[in-house]
Design a protein around this motif. Structure first.
Motif, PDB file in Angstrom:
ATOM      1  N   THR A 173      -6.057   9.828 -32.047  1.00 48.34           N
ATOM      2  CA  THR A 173      -6.565   8.909 -33.063  1.00 48.34           C
ATOM      3  C   THR A 173      -5.544   7.860 -33.469  1.00 48.34           C
ATOM      4  O   THR A 173      -5.810   7.049 -34.355  1.00 48.34           O
ATOM      5  CB  THR A 173      -7.006   9.689 -34.317  1.00 48.34           C
ATOM      6  OG1 THR A 173      -5.887  10.439 -34.833  1.00 48.34           O
ATOM      7  CG2 THR A 173      -8.144  10.646 -33.997  1.00 48.34           C
ATOM      8  N   ARG A 178      -3.388   1.255 -36.493  1.00 52.66           N
ATOM      9  CA  ARG A 178      -3.509   2.337 -37.474  1.00 52.66           C
ATOM     10  C   ARG A 178      -2.142   2.716 -38.026  1.00 52.66           C
ATOM     11  O   ARG A 178      -1.997   2.990 -39.221  1.00 52.66           O
ATOM     12  CB  ARG A 178      -4.192   3.541 -36.822  1.00 52.66           C
ATOM     13  CG  ARG A 178      -4.499   4.680 -37.790  1.00 52.66           C
ATOM     14  CD  ARG A 178      -5.580   5.575 -37.236  1.00 52.66           C
ATOM     15  NE  ARG A 178      -6.894   4.926 -37.334  1.00 52.66           N
ATOM     16  CZ  ARG A 178      -8.000   5.405 -36.781  1.00 52.66           C
ATOM     17  NH1 ARG A 178      -7.949   6.531 -36.081  1.00 52.66           N
ATOM     18  NH2 ARG A 178      -9.144   4.780 -36.923  1.00 52.66           N
ATOM     19  N   TYR A 182      -0.965   2.739 -41.897  1.00 56.01           N
ATOM     20  CA  TYR A 182      -0.305   3.870 -42.541  1.00 56.01           C
ATOM     21  C   TYR A 182       1.029   3.442 -43.157  1.00 56.01           C
ATOM     22  O   TYR A 182       1.391   3.898 -44.253  1.00 56.01           O
ATOM     23  CB  TYR A 182      -0.067   4.999 -41.530  1.00 56.01           C
ATOM     24  CG  TYR A 182      -1.298   5.759 -41.128  1.00 56.01           C
ATOM     25  CD1 TYR A 182      -2.485   5.659 -41.856  1.00 56.01           C
ATOM     26  CD2 TYR A 182      -1.293   6.589 -40.014  1.00 56.01           C
ATOM     27  CE1 TYR A 182      -3.623   6.357 -41.485  1.00 56.01           C
ATOM     28  CE2 TYR A 182      -2.429   7.293 -39.629  1.00 56.01           C
ATOM     29  CZ  TYR A 182      -3.584   7.179 -40.368  1.00 56.01           C
ATOM     30  OH  TYR A 182      -4.702   7.879 -39.994  1.00 56.01           O
ATOM     31  N   ASN A 211      -7.389   8.587 -46.190  1.00 46.75           N
ATOM     32  CA  ASN A 211      -7.562   7.753 -45.000  1.00 46.75           C
ATOM     33  C   ASN A 211      -7.137   8.503 -43.735  1.00 46.75           C
ATOM     34  O   ASN A 211      -7.817   8.426 -42.695  1.00 46.75           O
ATOM     35  CB  ASN A 211      -6.766   6.459 -45.125  1.00 46.75           C
ATOM     36  CG  ASN A 211      -7.404   5.475 -46.083  1.00 46.75           C
ATOM     37  OD1 ASN A 211      -8.593   5.564 -46.360  1.00 46.75           O
ATOM     38  ND2 ASN A 211      -6.609   4.544 -46.597  1.00 46.75           N
ATOM     39  N   ASP A 214      -9.879  11.017 -43.003  1.00 48.34           N
ATOM     40  CA  ASP A 214     -11.067  10.375 -42.455  1.00 48.34           C
ATOM     41  C   ASP A 214     -10.861   9.954 -40.997  1.00 48.34           C
ATOM     42  O   ASP A 214     -11.749  10.128 -40.150  1.00 48.34           O
ATOM     43  CB  ASP A 214     -11.444   9.145 -43.289  1.00 48.34           C
ATOM     44  CG  ASP A 214     -11.969   9.516 -44.671  1.00 48.34           C
ATOM     45  OD1 ASP A 214     -12.298  10.690 -44.891  1.00 48.34           O
ATOM     46  OD2 ASP A 214     -12.012   8.626 -45.535  1.00 48.34           O
ATOM     47  N   ASN A 215      -9.691   9.430 -40.696  1.00 46.66           N
ATOM     48  CA  ASN A 215      -9.404   9.001 -39.334  1.00 46.66           C
ATOM     49  C   ASN A 215      -9.320  10.162 -38.367  1.00 46.66           C
ATOM     50  O   ASN A 215      -9.796  10.097 -37.229  1.00 46.66           O
ATOM     51  CB  ASN A 215      -8.107   8.192 -39.288  1.00 46.66           C
ATOM     52  CG  ASN A 215      -8.228   6.849 -39.972  1.00 46.66           C
ATOM     53  OD1 ASN A 215      -9.302   6.261 -40.018  1.00 46.66           O
ATOM     54  ND2 ASN A 215      -7.132   6.358 -40.524  1.00 46.66           N
ATOM     55  N   HIS A 220     -16.183   8.437 -41.990  1.00 51.21           N
ATOM     56  CA  HIS A 220     -16.029   7.029 -42.375  1.00 51.21           C
ATOM     57  C   HIS A 220     -17.073   6.679 -43.417  1.00 51.21           C
ATOM     58  O   HIS A 220     -18.110   7.330 -43.507  1.00 51.21           O
ATOM     59  CB  HIS A 220     -16.181   6.106 -41.174  1.00 51.21           C
ATOM     60  CG  HIS A 220     -15.156   6.392 -40.100  1.00 51.21           C
ATOM     61  ND1 HIS A 220     -13.840   6.057 -40.222  1.00 51.21           N
ATOM     62  CD2 HIS A 220     -15.293   7.026 -38.902  1.00 51.21           C
ATOM     63  CE1 HIS A 220     -13.185   6.436 -39.135  1.00 51.21           C
ATOM     64  NE2 HIS A 220     -14.037   7.032 -38.324  1.00 51.21           N
TER      65      HIS A 220
END
Length: 220
Positions: A173, A178, A182, A211, A214-215, A220
């Motif tokens: 992921t 991303r 972060y 977050n 969820d990722n 989502h």
């Protein structure tokens, strides 16, 4: 991890397990460590720098290097069947209030160590480097509350992040975009800590971990 740093950490773990080292124990001198680890003095010093930054040891000029409570390994790790969902549930329960408390009690040295971890993450180009700095940043925030019992609990939780299922999911992921997001979320947490804003630190940590959850879990 550098070979000398890894060997030094193993030496500390052995000492805590056999009872020769405990909280506040003085470590062998650099000269003794050179002999025990068969390593150059410069490498020993670099390894000690890393351990001090991570809160494992503290050095006093003219007195020596001492093991901190945070340097003690947890008694037990996370169960091998711990799922990523369970890890994130515990992180969401534990880390936001830890950040809130850290904003109240962190010393300037704590904040400097946290900032160094943030900078390390910003400069990371690979998944592995970013993950290493991510773990150090979150642990540095926990160290800033100066509570040995809490650190033991945190480290038990953190061992779950080394489980294969966690690593493979994080890698699948992960992406440069991303990781940048972060880092921005980490920056918001650190800024709240610097501002001595407990609620801001708590809320920023909660948003970040939500977050991440969820990722990782596809929500989502």
């Amino acid at each position: 991890m550098l070979a000398v740093e890894k060997s030094l950490r193993a030496l500390l773990v052995q000492g805590t397990q056999d009872g020769t080292l405990g909280p506040g124990s003085k470590l062998p001198t650099e000269r003794d460590l050179v002999e025990q680890l068969s390593a150059p003095r410069s490498a020993i010093r670099r390894a000690l720098d890393v351990l001090e930054r991570d809160g494992v040891v503290i050095r006093h000029v003219g007195r020596g290097t001492f093991l901190t409570e945070a340097g003690l390994p947890p008694a037990d790790g996370a169960p091998p069947d711990t799922s990523p969902a369970e890890i994130m549930q515990v992180r969401l329960l534990l880390e936001p209030p830890v950040a809130e408390l850290a904003a109240r009690v962190a010393t300037q040295a704590d904040l400097d160590r946290i900032a160094a971890c943030l900078g390390g993450g910003e400069g990371s180009e690979s998944f592995e480097d970013f993950e290493a700095w991510d773990g150090r940043l979150h642990r540095a925030i926990a160290l800033a509350v100066h509570n040995g019992l809490l650190i033991s609990m945190f480290d038990v939780m953190n061992t779950a992040r080394s489980l294969p299922v966690w690593g493979s999911l994080k890698r699948r992921t992960s992406s440069p975009d991303r990781r940048r997001r972060y880092h921005d979320e980490h920056t918001a947490i650190v800024e709240a800590l610097r501002d001595r804003d407990p609620l801001g630190a708590r809320d920023s940590m909660r948003r970040h971990l939500q977050n991440v959850s969820d990722n990782l879990l596809g929500r989502h």
